[in-house]
Design an enzyme around this catalytic site. Sequence first.
Site, PDB file in Angstrom:
ATOM      1  CG  ASP A  10     -10.544  -0.820   6.143  1.00 54.25           C
ATOM      2  OD1 ASP A  10     -12.076  -1.035   5.520  1.00 54.25           O
ATOM      3  OD2 ASP A  10      -9.538  -0.398   6.554  1.00 54.25           O
ATOM      4  CG  ASN A  42      -5.683  -2.432   7.260  1.00 56.55           C
ATOM      5  OD1 ASN A  42      -6.333  -2.043   6.815  1.00 56.55           O
ATOM      6  ND2 ASN A  42      -4.518  -2.061   7.047  1.00 56.55           N
ATOM      7  CG  ASN A  69      -4.395   5.232   6.902  1.00 61.26           C
ATOM      8  OD1 ASN A  69      -5.496   4.638   6.563  1.00 61.26           O
ATOM      9  ND2 ASN A  69      -3.737   4.780   8.452  1.00 61.26           N
ATOM     10  CG  HIS A  70      -2.270   1.040   7.156  1.00 55.99           C
ATOM     11  ND1 HIS A  70      -1.102   0.829   8.042  1.00 55.99           N
ATOM     12  CD2 HIS A  70      -3.254   0.861   8.170  1.00 55.99           C
ATOM     13  CE1 HIS A  70      -1.929   1.099   9.179  1.00 55.99           C
ATOM     14  NE2 HIS A  70      -3.117   1.780   9.225  1.00 55.99           N
ATOM     15  CG  HIS A 178      -9.428   4.837   8.811  1.00 58.34           C
ATOM     16  ND1 HIS A 178      -8.268   4.210   8.795  1.00 58.34           N
ATOM     17  CD2 HIS A 178      -9.427   5.164  10.373  1.00 58.34           C
ATOM     18  CE1 HIS A 178      -6.944   4.218   9.355  1.00 58.34           C
ATOM     19  NE2 HIS A 178      -7.349   5.300  10.572  1.00 58.34           N
ATOM     20  CG  HIS A 180     -10.582  -2.150  11.064  1.00 56.17           C
ATOM     21  ND1 HIS A 180      -9.285  -2.300  11.441  1.00 56.17           N
ATOM     22  CD2 HIS A 180     -10.107  -0.811   9.771  1.00 56.17           C
ATOM     23  CE1 HIS A 180      -8.465  -2.354  10.234  1.00 56.17           C
ATOM     24  NE2 HIS A 180      -9.140  -1.333   9.223  1.00 56.17           N
TER      25      HIS A 180
END
Length: 261
Positions: A10, A42, A69-70, A178, A180
């Site tokens: 990410d 992200n 999801n983001h 996810h 991180h």
Amino acid sequence: MPVKILFIGDIIGKPGRQALSRELDRLVDRHRVDLVLVNGENASGGFGLTTETAKELFDLGVHGITSGNHIWDKKEQVALVLANPRIVRPANYPEGTTGRGGMILTTPGGIKVGVLNLEGRVYMKNLECPFRTADREIELLRQETPVIFVDFHAEATSEKSALGWYLDGRVSAVVGTHTHVQTADERILTRGTAYLSDAGMTGSFDSVIGIGKEEAIHKFLTQLPVKFEIPKKDIRINGVVVSVDEESGRALGIERIAVSC
Ligand code: FE2
């Protein structure tokens, strides 16, 4: 010849993108990478992905972008972003959701690589079953190529591990995103699928998983919404390189990447 896939965990906002722009060519050379994938959910301001940021990543030499999801956070742009055939969102959203969860990319050497994005359901949204969605999507991708990379965007290690074993021998790699936080459990499972619970993140480590420490602590103390800042100190790149036999799709190697910039 093995095909080598570099997957970057990410990317958090501008500091993450800048780190990648400084280091990506070097990483590609050092690991003789054929295909670069990044999780970009992200990448724009820490939340979501814009067309401008996606272009910036592609211009750096990224071949494909996965998400999670983001991806929905930049609401006004999401349909346009997901219209790009080199960007995927998790495949297990309800039928009719904009975008797609699987894509076929081609390396500069002409090898086809299938990419599948899935989202977990433990401590996350109540989506369609990622396991059954994977069955369906993998069948489609395997009509094109045995080389398949899965980004499983999920919170729980148990769910990620279970999906790794469920797909063992049917895909080349299952790599989580996810949380991180990069895990140190990389291995090749018994039927030839490379597995890593989480690839980690590319951004500031002077942070709480990429966002400002003060705001994150404030949020936990007050339970109120806060506006997050993206810190700029202690920038690192996290990811993984997977080496795959192009004929069988079996993984030959998996190596974690963690670079301080
Ligand atoms: Fe996420």
